[in-house]
Structures are given as structure tokens and as C-alpha cells.
Design a protein around this motif. Structure first.
Motif, PDB file in Angstrom:
ATOM      1  N   LYS A   2       0.851  -1.194   0.000  1.00  0.00           N
ATOM      2  CA  LYS A   2       0.000   0.000   0.000  1.00  0.00           C
ATOM      3  C   LYS A   2       0.883   1.238   0.000  1.00  0.00           C
ATOM      4  N   TYR A   3       0.534   2.217  -0.831  1.00  0.00           N
ATOM      5  CA  TYR A   3       1.343   3.439  -0.890  1.00  0.00           C
ATOM      6  C   TYR A   3       0.463   4.639  -1.226  1.00  0.00           C
ATOM      7  N   ALA A   4       0.953   5.820  -0.856  1.00  0.00           N
ATOM      8  CA  ALA A   4       0.339   7.105  -1.215  1.00  0.00           C
ATOM      9  C   ALA A   4       1.487   8.093  -1.349  1.00  0.00           C
ATOM     10  N   ILE A   5       1.737   8.546  -2.573  1.00  0.00           N
ATOM     11  CA  ILE A   5       2.899   9.386  -2.869  1.00  0.00           C
ATOM     12  C   ILE A   5       2.429  10.626  -3.631  1.00  0.00           C
ATOM     13  N   ARG A   6       2.981  11.776  -3.261  1.00  0.00           N
ATOM     14  CA  ARG A   6       2.641  13.018  -3.959  1.00  0.00           C
ATOM     15  C   ARG A   6       3.160  12.955  -5.387  1.00  0.00           C
ATOM     16  N   LEU A   7       2.339  13.450  -6.299  1.00  0.00           N
ATOM     17  CA  LEU A   7       2.674  13.440  -7.711  1.00  0.00           C
ATOM     18  C   LEU A   7       2.722  14.884  -8.199  1.00  0.00           C
ATOM     19  N   PRO A   8       3.820  15.317  -8.803  1.00  0.00           N
ATOM     20  CA  PRO A   8       3.879  16.697  -9.320  1.00  0.00           C
ATOM     21  C   PRO A   8       2.843  16.912 -10.428  1.00  0.00           C
ATOM     22  N   ALA A   9       2.266  18.087 -10.452  1.00  0.00           N
ATOM     23  CA  ALA A   9       1.236  18.402 -11.450  1.00  0.00           C
ATOM     24  C   ALA A   9       1.852  18.510 -12.845  1.00  0.00           C
ATOM     25  N   ASN A  10       1.079  18.125 -13.835  1.00  0.00           N
ATOM     26  CA  ASN A  10       1.457  18.312 -15.234  1.00  0.00           C
ATOM     27  C   ASN A  10       0.188  18.567 -16.044  1.00  0.00           C
ATOM     28  N   ASP A  11       0.328  18.867 -17.322  1.00  0.00           N
ATOM     29  CA  ASP A  11      -0.820  19.220 -18.165  1.00  0.00           C
ATOM     30  C   ASP A  11      -1.840  18.083 -18.263  1.00  0.00           C
ATOM     31  N   ASN A  12      -1.365  16.848 -18.353  1.00  0.00           N
ATOM     32  CA  ASN A  12      -2.282  15.714 -18.470  1.00  0.00           C
ATOM     33  C   ASN A  12      -3.125  15.549 -17.210  1.00  0.00           C
ATOM     34  N   LEU A  13      -2.510  15.695 -16.056  1.00  0.00           N
ATOM     35  CA  LEU A  13      -3.260  15.600 -14.802  1.00  0.00           C
ATOM     36  C   LEU A  13      -4.255  16.752 -14.684  1.00  0.00           C
ATOM     37  N   GLN A  14      -3.836  17.946 -15.070  1.00  0.00           N
ATOM     38  CA  GLN A  14      -4.716  19.118 -14.995  1.00  0.00           C
ATOM     39  C   GLN A  14      -5.955  18.935 -15.883  1.00  0.00           C
ATOM     40  N   ARG A  15      -5.773  18.303 -17.043  1.00  0.00           N
ATOM     41  CA  ARG A  15      -6.897  18.078 -17.950  1.00  0.00           C
ATOM     42  C   ARG A  15      -7.939  17.137 -17.347  1.00  0.00           C
ATOM     43  N   ASN A  16      -7.497  16.221 -16.497  1.00  0.00           N
ATOM     44  CA  ASN A  16      -8.420  15.267 -15.874  1.00  0.00           C
ATOM     45  C   ASN A  16      -9.316  15.899 -14.818  1.00  0.00           C
ATOM     46  N   CYS A  60     -10.804  31.608   0.623  1.00  0.00           N
ATOM     47  CA  CYS A  60     -11.360  32.952   0.557  1.00  0.00           C
ATOM     48  C   CYS A  60     -10.235  33.968   0.355  1.00  0.00           C
ATOM     49  N   GLY A  61     -10.405  34.849  -0.620  1.00  0.00           N
ATOM     50  CA  GLY A  61      -9.426  35.897  -0.866  1.00  0.00           C
ATOM     51  C   GLY A  61      -8.244  35.472  -1.718  1.00  0.00           C
ATOM     52  N   VAL A  62      -8.218  34.234  -2.194  1.00  0.00           N
ATOM     53  CA  VAL A  62      -7.123  33.737  -3.025  1.00  0.00           C
ATOM     54  C   VAL A  62      -7.673  33.496  -4.425  1.00  0.00           C
ATOM     55  N   LEU A  63      -6.976  34.005  -5.427  1.00  0.00           N
ATOM     56  CA  LEU A  63      -7.465  33.942  -6.800  1.00  0.00           C
ATOM     57  C   LEU A  63      -7.472  32.525  -7.360  1.00  0.00           C
ATOM     58  N   PHE A  64      -6.360  31.803  -7.210  1.00  0.00           N
ATOM     59  CA  PHE A  64      -6.260  30.465  -7.775  1.00  0.00           C
ATOM     60  C   PHE A  64      -6.352  29.406  -6.675  1.00  0.00           C
ATOM     61  N   PRO A  65      -6.970  28.268  -6.980  1.00  0.00           N
ATOM     62  CA  PRO A  65      -7.085  27.207  -5.974  1.00  0.00           C
ATOM     63  C   PRO A  65      -5.765  26.473  -5.771  1.00  0.00           C
ATOM     64  N   ARG A  66      -5.646  25.826  -4.625  1.00  0.00           N
ATOM     65  CA  ARG A  66      -4.506  24.931  -4.371  1.00  0.00           C
ATOM     66  C   ARG A  66      -4.866  23.559  -4.928  1.00  0.00           C
ATOM     67  N   VAL A  67      -3.957  22.973  -5.668  1.00  0.00           N
ATOM     68  CA  VAL A  67      -4.212  21.676  -6.310  1.00  0.00           C
ATOM     69  C   VAL A  67      -3.104  20.713  -5.925  1.00  0.00           C
ATOM     70  N   GLY A  68      -3.474  19.494  -5.579  1.00  0.00           N
ATOM     71  CA  GLY A  68      -2.497  18.468  -5.251  1.00  0.00           C
ATOM     72  C   GLY A  68      -2.916  17.126  -5.835  1.00  0.00           C
ATOM     73  N   PHE A  69      -1.938  16.311  -6.193  1.00  0.00           N
ATOM     74  CA  PHE A  69      -2.197  14.988  -6.755  1.00  0.00           C
ATOM     75  C   PHE A  69      -1.445  13.946  -5.938  1.00  0.00           C
ATOM     76  N   ILE A  70      -2.109  12.817  -5.691  1.00  0.00           N
ATOM     77  CA  ILE A  70      -1.512  11.711  -4.937  1.00  0.00           C
ATOM     78  C   ILE A  70      -1.742  10.438  -5.732  1.00  0.00           C
ATOM     79  N   VAL A  71      -0.676   9.712  -6.004  1.00  0.00           N
ATOM     80  CA  VAL A  71      -0.807   8.406  -6.645  1.00  0.00           C
ATOM     81  C   VAL A  71      -0.840   7.377  -5.518  1.00  0.00           C
ATOM     82  N   THR A  72      -1.787   6.436  -5.605  1.00  0.00           N
ATOM     83  CA  THR A  72      -1.999   5.532  -4.482  1.00  0.00           C
ATOM     84  C   THR A  72      -2.448   4.150  -4.937  1.00  0.00           C
ATOM     85  N   SER A  73      -2.258   3.192  -4.051  1.00  0.00           N
ATOM     86  CA  SER A  73      -2.787   1.847  -4.258  1.00  0.00           C
ATOM     87  C   SER A  73      -3.903   1.562  -3.264  1.00  0.00           C
TER      88      SER A  73
END
Length: 145
Positions: A2-16, A60-73
Motif C-alpha cells: 500500500k502506498y500514497a505518494i505526492r505526484l507533481p502536477a502536469n498538463d495531463n493531470l490538470q486536464r483530468n 477565501c481571498g485567493v485567486l487560484f485554488p490549491r491543487v495536489g495529486f496523490i498516486v496511491t494503491s
């Protein structure tokens, strides 16, 4: 495994997650608006598709959202995967703080017992320093005694 690892954002992930980027309608709340999405994704270097969980937070008060990706089993819900990942990060921070405070890397004596005593003294000093923050000395009485 079992794992959960942070994944850096890229265009393909953003499109999903394009549908999660839509800002909530109406007056923004003081609490962050959090959205989750789980999907399968395969990077070029991976031999199979893996589950990815995305988390988008609107503050609230922030223009862009915070986005994070995690790859997991993990088979849990997306919210549970993010909670698991955050708890693991908190535990790692506590371990790091303890190692820095106790100077664990300074155990350079040749004998095990000497290193053990040095570590115990560091633990005692750390606990006295952190627990003693709230202690106060008693005030003297007006009579001067």
C-alpha cells in the motif's frame, strides 16, 4: 504493498480535473471549499495505469485554488486517501522535529551504552524545555519573606 505518494502536477493531470477548477458560485465562505476526484492515470515511464487522487481547495481571498495529486494503491475513498497522506506527513514532521531537537545524529561515541546515556539526557533536556514553558515561579509575598 500500500502506498500514497505526492505526484507533481502536469498538463495531463490538470486536464483530468477541469470540472473541479470551476469556482463555487455565490459569496465565498470563510472555510475552504474542498473537492476531490479519483481517476486512473498512466505516466510514460509506468508500465500500467495507477489510481490518482486530486484535491482542489478554494480559499477565501485567493485567486487560484490549491491543487495536489496523490498516486496511491489504497482502495479507500478519495477523501480518506488524502487524510491518510496528510497524517503520514504530520508524523514525518514530528519525527524530523524530534531528530533535530534530540541531536540523534550526534551519537558518535564508540560504545553503545555511552550513546544510550547521551540520547536519554537529550530526551530529558528536551522534555524539561518543552514542558517547562508553562511553568511560572511563585511570586514573593508582600512581607519580603
Amino acid at each position: 504493498m500500500k502506498y500514497a505518494i505526492r505526484l507533481p502536477a502536469n498538463d495531463n493531470l490538470q486536464r483530468n480535473i477541469t470540472e473541479l477548477w470551476i469556482r463555487p458560485v455565490g459569496r465565498p465562505s470563510h472555510k475552504p471549499v474542498v473537492r476531490f476526484k479519483g481517476f486512473l492515470y498512466q505516466a510514460a515511464s509506468w508500465n500500467q495505469a495507477r489510481r490518482v487522487v486530486a484535491k482542489v481547495e478554494f480559499h477565501c481571498g485567493v485567486l487560484f485554488p490549491r491543487v495536489g495529486f496523490i498516486v496511491t494503491s489504497l482502495a479507500a475513498s478519495s477523501r480518506a486517501v488524502v487524510r491518510f497522506y496528510n497524517k503520514r506527513g504530520t508524523a514525518e514532521q514530528c519525527i524530523k522535529e524530534g531528530m533535530q531537537a534530540l541531536a540523534v545524529t550526534r551519537l558518535s561515541c564508540h560504545r553503545f551504552r555511552a550513546n544510550e546515556v547521551r540520547l536519554w539526557l537529550s530526551v530529558l533536556a528536551y522534555n524539561l524545555g518543552t514542558c517547562g514553558d508553562g511553568w511560572r515561579c511563585p511570586r514573593r509575598s508582600g512581607s519580603g519573606r
